[in-house]
Scaffold this active site. Sequence first.
Site, PDB file in Angstrom:
ATOM      1  N   ASP A  13       0.809  -1.224   0.000  1.00  0.00           N
ATOM      2  CA  ASP A  13       0.000   0.000   0.000  1.00  0.00           C
ATOM      3  C   ASP A  13       0.839   1.270   0.000  1.00  0.00           C
ATOM      4  O   ASP A  13       0.453   2.293   0.577  1.00  0.00           O
ATOM      5  CB  ASP A  13      -0.969   0.017   1.205  1.00  0.00           C
ATOM      6  CG  ASP A  13      -1.882  -1.187   1.213  1.00  0.00           C
ATOM      7  OD1 ASP A  13      -2.261  -1.651   0.117  1.00  0.00           O
ATOM      8  OD2 ASP A  13      -2.213  -1.676   2.314  1.00  0.00           O
ATOM      9  N   LYS A  16       1.840   2.091  -5.166  1.00  0.00           N
ATOM     10  CA  LYS A  16       2.391   1.520  -6.418  1.00  0.00           C
ATOM     11  C   LYS A  16       1.469   1.809  -7.605  1.00  0.00           C
ATOM     12  O   LYS A  16       1.922   2.164  -8.683  1.00  0.00           O
ATOM     13  CB  LYS A  16       2.569  -0.007  -6.270  1.00  0.00           C
ATOM     14  CG  LYS A  16       3.546  -0.400  -5.162  1.00  0.00           C
ATOM     15  CD  LYS A  16       3.590  -1.906  -4.962  1.00  0.00           C
ATOM     16  CE  LYS A  16       2.339  -2.495  -4.359  1.00  0.00           C
ATOM     17  NZ  LYS A  16       2.066  -2.087  -2.971  1.00  0.00           N
ATOM     18  N   GLY A  40      -4.595  -4.295  -3.731  1.00  0.00           N
ATOM     19  CA  GLY A  40      -5.591  -3.265  -3.990  1.00  0.00           C
ATOM     20  C   GLY A  40      -4.825  -2.018  -4.387  1.00  0.00           C
ATOM     21  O   GLY A  40      -4.145  -1.428  -3.560  1.00  0.00           O
ATOM     22  N   HIS A  41      -4.865  -1.679  -5.668  1.00  0.00           N
ATOM     23  CA  HIS A  41      -4.080  -0.549  -6.176  1.00  0.00           C
ATOM     24  C   HIS A  41      -5.036   0.563  -6.602  1.00  0.00           C
ATOM     25  O   HIS A  41      -5.885   0.352  -7.458  1.00  0.00           O
ATOM     26  CB  HIS A  41      -3.207  -1.002  -7.352  1.00  0.00           C
ATOM     27  CG  HIS A  41      -2.186  -2.040  -6.951  1.00  0.00           C
ATOM     28  ND1 HIS A  41      -1.364  -2.678  -7.836  1.00  0.00           N
ATOM     29  CD2 HIS A  41      -1.874  -2.545  -5.729  1.00  0.00           C
ATOM     30  CE1 HIS A  41      -0.587  -3.525  -7.176  1.00  0.00           C
ATOM     31  NE2 HIS A  41      -0.878  -3.466  -5.900  1.00  0.00           N
ATOM     32  N   GLN A 225       1.950  -6.057  -3.235  1.00  0.00           N
ATOM     33  CA  GLN A 225       2.418  -6.169  -1.848  1.00  0.00           C
ATOM     34  C   GLN A 225       3.717  -5.352  -1.651  1.00  0.00           C
ATOM     35  O   GLN A 225       3.952  -4.416  -2.382  1.00  0.00           O
ATOM     36  CB  GLN A 225       2.626  -7.636  -1.442  1.00  0.00           C
ATOM     37  CG  GLN A 225       1.330  -8.433  -1.291  1.00  0.00           C
ATOM     38  CD  GLN A 225       0.733  -8.905  -2.606  1.00  0.00           C
ATOM     39  OE1 GLN A 225       1.397  -9.532  -3.404  1.00  0.00           O
ATOM     40  NE2 GLN A 225      -0.522  -8.609  -2.830  1.00  0.00           N
TER      41      GLN A 225
HETATM   42  P1  GDP Z   1      -0.748   0.334  -3.575  1.00  0.00           P
HETATM   43  O1  GDP Z   1      -1.374  -0.938  -3.107  1.00  0.00           O
HETATM   44  O2  GDP Z   1       0.723   0.368  -3.330  1.00  0.00           O
HETATM   45  O3  GDP Z   1      -1.090   0.653  -5.008  1.00  0.00           O
HETATM   46  O4  GDP Z   1      -1.365   1.477  -2.684  1.00  0.00           O
HETATM   47  P2  GDP Z   1      -2.920   1.654  -2.284  1.00  0.00           P
HETATM   48  O5  GDP Z   1      -3.667   2.118  -3.482  1.00  0.00           O
HETATM   49  O6  GDP Z   1      -3.416   0.452  -1.578  1.00  0.00           O
HETATM   50  O7  GDP Z   1      -2.814   2.777  -1.183  1.00  0.00           O
HETATM   51  C1  GDP Z   1      -2.290   4.032  -1.459  1.00  0.00           C
HETATM   52  C2  GDP Z   1      -3.383   5.084  -1.207  1.00  0.00           C
HETATM   53  O8  GDP Z   1      -2.801   6.351  -1.132  1.00  0.00           O
HETATM   54  C3  GDP Z   1      -4.407   5.181  -2.322  1.00  0.00           C
HETATM   55  O9  GDP Z   1      -5.653   5.499  -1.762  1.00  0.00           O
HETATM   56  C4  GDP Z   1      -3.899   6.319  -3.195  1.00  0.00           C
HETATM   57  O10 GDP Z   1      -4.932   6.985  -3.894  1.00  0.00           O
HETATM   58  C5  GDP Z   1      -3.302   7.213  -2.157  1.00  0.00           C
HETATM   59  N1  GDP Z   1      -2.139   8.007  -2.584  1.00  0.00           N
HETATM   60  C6  GDP Z   1      -1.143   7.675  -3.443  1.00  0.00           C
HETATM   61  N2  GDP Z   1      -0.209   8.646  -3.468  1.00  0.00           N
HETATM   62  C7  GDP Z   1      -0.638   9.597  -2.623  1.00  0.00           C
HETATM   63  C8  GDP Z   1      -0.091  10.846  -2.199  1.00  0.00           C
HETATM   64  O11 GDP Z   1       0.989  11.267  -2.583  1.00  0.00           O
HETATM   65  N3  GDP Z   1      -0.823  11.552  -1.275  1.00  0.00           N
HETATM   66  C9  GDP Z   1      -2.006  11.128  -0.793  1.00  0.00           C
HETATM   67  N4  GDP Z   1      -2.645  11.872   0.079  1.00  0.00           N
HETATM   68  N5  GDP Z   1      -2.553   9.959  -1.178  1.00  0.00           N
HETATM   69  C10 GDP Z   1      -1.860   9.214  -2.068  1.00  0.00           C
HETATM   70  P1  IMO Z   2      -0.923  -4.189  -2.228  1.00  0.00           P
HETATM   71  O1  IMO Z   2      -0.502  -4.726  -3.568  1.00  0.00           O
HETATM   72  C1  IMO Z   2      -0.958  -4.593   2.100  1.00  0.00           C
HETATM   73  C2  IMO Z   2      -1.006  -8.677   3.700  1.00  0.00           C
HETATM   74  C3  IMO Z   2      -2.255  -9.104   4.434  1.00  0.00           C
HETATM   75  C4  IMO Z   2      -1.647 -10.067   5.432  1.00  0.00           C
HETATM   76  C5  IMO Z   2      -0.551 -10.747   4.630  1.00  0.00           C
HETATM   77  C6  IMO Z   2      -0.953 -12.094   4.066  1.00  0.00           C
HETATM   78  O2  IMO Z   2      -2.212  -3.453  -2.270  1.00  0.00           O
HETATM   79  O3  IMO Z   2       0.196  -3.414  -1.610  1.00  0.00           O
HETATM   80  P2  IMO Z   2      -2.490 -12.793   2.019  1.00  0.00           P
HETATM   81  O4  IMO Z   2      -3.949 -12.556   1.757  1.00  0.00           O
HETATM   82  O5  IMO Z   2      -1.593 -12.233   0.974  1.00  0.00           O
HETATM   83  O6  IMO Z   2      -2.173 -14.235   2.315  1.00  0.00           O
HETATM   84  O7  IMO Z   2      -2.203 -11.996   3.390  1.00  0.00           O
HETATM   85  O8  IMO Z   2      -0.225  -9.860   3.585  1.00  0.00           O
HETATM   86  N1  IMO Z   2      -1.233  -8.155   2.323  1.00  0.00           N
HETATM   87  C7  IMO Z   2      -1.165  -6.864   1.995  1.00  0.00           C
HETATM   88  N2  IMO Z   2      -0.977  -5.772   2.761  1.00  0.00           N
HETATM   89  N3  IMO Z   2      -1.067  -4.472   0.767  1.00  0.00           N
HETATM   90  C8  IMO Z   2      -1.230  -5.568  -0.017  1.00  0.00           C
HETATM   91  O9  IMO Z   2      -1.219  -5.500  -1.349  1.00  0.00           O
HETATM   92  C9  IMO Z   2      -1.329  -6.833   0.594  1.00  0.00           C
HETATM   93  N4  IMO Z   2      -1.507  -8.092   0.143  1.00  0.00           N
HETATM   94  C10 IMO Z   2      -1.434  -8.889   1.208  1.00  0.00           C
HETATM   95  O10 IMO Z   2      -2.891  -8.016   5.038  1.00  0.00           O
HETATM   96  O11 IMO Z   2      -1.032  -9.340   6.472  1.00  0.00           O
HETATM   97 MG    MG Z   3      -2.884  -1.590  -1.811  1.00  0.00          MG
END
Ligand code: GDP
Ligand code: IMO
Ligand code: MG
Length: 431
Positions: A13, A16, A40-41, A225
């Site tokens: 998270d 990416k 979840g991206h 991840q």
């Molecule tokens: P990922 O799994 O690495 O793609 O990240 P996620 O999407 O799960 O979580 C990142 C969250 O931060 C998302 O809700 C993005 O919209 C948000 N985000 C990304 N870059 C920024 C930033 O520079 N500032 C803020 N406030 N939010 C951001």
């Molecule tokens: P993105 O791509 C954050 C965590 C779960 C748990 C562990 C194992 O959005 O960054 P799993 O279901 O993979 O067997 O769970 O890994 N986890 C993540 N945490 N971002 C993710 O993906 C994750 N994918 C798995 O919360 O701790």
């Molecule tokens: Mg994510």
Amino acid sequence: MACVVIVGSQWGDEGKGKVVDLLTEDARGIVRFQGGNNAGHTLVVGGEKFIFHLIPSGILHQGKACYIGNGVVVDPQVLLLEMDKLDKRGIPVGPEKLRISDRAHVIMPYHQAMDLAREKAKGKEAIGTTGRGIGPCYEDKSSRVGIRIIDLLEPDVLKAKVEANTKEKNFWLTQYFNEEPLDAEHIFKQYLEYGNLLRDYVGDVPAELNEIYSDGENLLFEGAQGIHLDIDHGTYPYVTSSNPVSGSVSSGAGVGITRIDDVLGIVKAYTTRVGGGPFPTELEDETGAWLGDKGQEFGATTGRPRRCGWLDTVVVRRSVMLAGITGLCVTKLDVLTGLAKLKICTAYKTPEGDVVDTIPASLERLAQCQPVYEEMDGWNEDITGARSLNDLPDNCRTYLDRMAELCGVDLSIVSVGPGRDQTIVLKNPFA
Ligand code: GDP
Ligand code: IMO
Ligand code: MG
């Protein structure tokens, strides 16, 4: 031509998806190579929010092809739903736009049932998985009983495998976990139908990617991840079941490691973790709650609140080493605005009083390590409109520079908001 890999350098998270969407502009193919719909991206484009679990984050761009590599575990139901949602938003995803490896493994209903049953049985010791069946699917892959995408297109093979696997899983589910059994015939029919719906999207992904490379065009690999969730390098057993390190591009997409030019490490300006497991810089206080609230730190897949803490450069430095990171993309810097003081963890102190730069393999030992912090002054200015480093307040610049210095890698991108445009690009790896 260039091959660039995006990896998460913390516990996932990091943002990416946003960076992949941004860099897709310069790539021809965008490729997922590990993980599944545990990811979840999130992308925010033109004020609209999109969350992708399986479809690569380049899908919103015209004239690009997105690939799901063999290293990904695919839940066809989730994939079809994601495609359908995009279609309803006026973004049709045809077979010219999305390609799925015939060798990718399929997440079956018994995988999800086993994941949930095992977590329930673990009680307080639960890993906190996303409950999507990721671990059990990779288990079957390693046990050589997995069902691959190609099997969905061959009814006899699928039927035999579903029957054998459901029988075994039902034994575990009913006899060991006290759960309900699953119906093999129902699963077979459902997955045969998924195969029919996905047929045109299935192909020899390594061959297609290597052709793009030979044509002199750019490839962008989207890690899921984070490196500290890596099954080999993470905080085992509180990890996922795949390898988010950059090296798995080769095994998970079929593009050789000699082709990779750059690895961008995405680093959130602080740290978050969702699920169980060690987190040395976690803030179980008002500041942690403040970060979670301001950063909207809720899982994009499960909606669970993410645990929050200070930036840990021991964690990021190790990721730089493990993944060969060549550039840093700092995200969510804007979230720190308003904090009077900021802390960065520079090392750990062992119970013997030694200051070290290593993460012990033993979780018991890691729990005894204390973070060593450096304190810095914060800033109050709104930075969400910044489009160059010069637009940032001095204290913010100092924080960024210190981050890069402690991580030992130059900054490539700085993100100051969720929007595609809320970005400062210092060095585009495709340029
Ligand atoms: P990922 O799994 O690495 O793609 O990240 P996620 O999407 O799960 O979580 C990142 C969250 O931060 C998302 O809700 C993005 O919209 C948000 N985000 C990304 N870059 C920024 C930033 O520079 N500032 C803020 N406030 N939010 C951001
Ligand atoms: P993105 O791509 C954050 C965590 C779960 C748990 C562990 C194992 O959005 O960054 P799993 O279901 O993979 O067997 O769970 O890994 N986890 C993540 N945490 N971002 C993710 O993906 C994750 N994918 C798995 O919360 O701790
Ligand atoms: Mg994510």
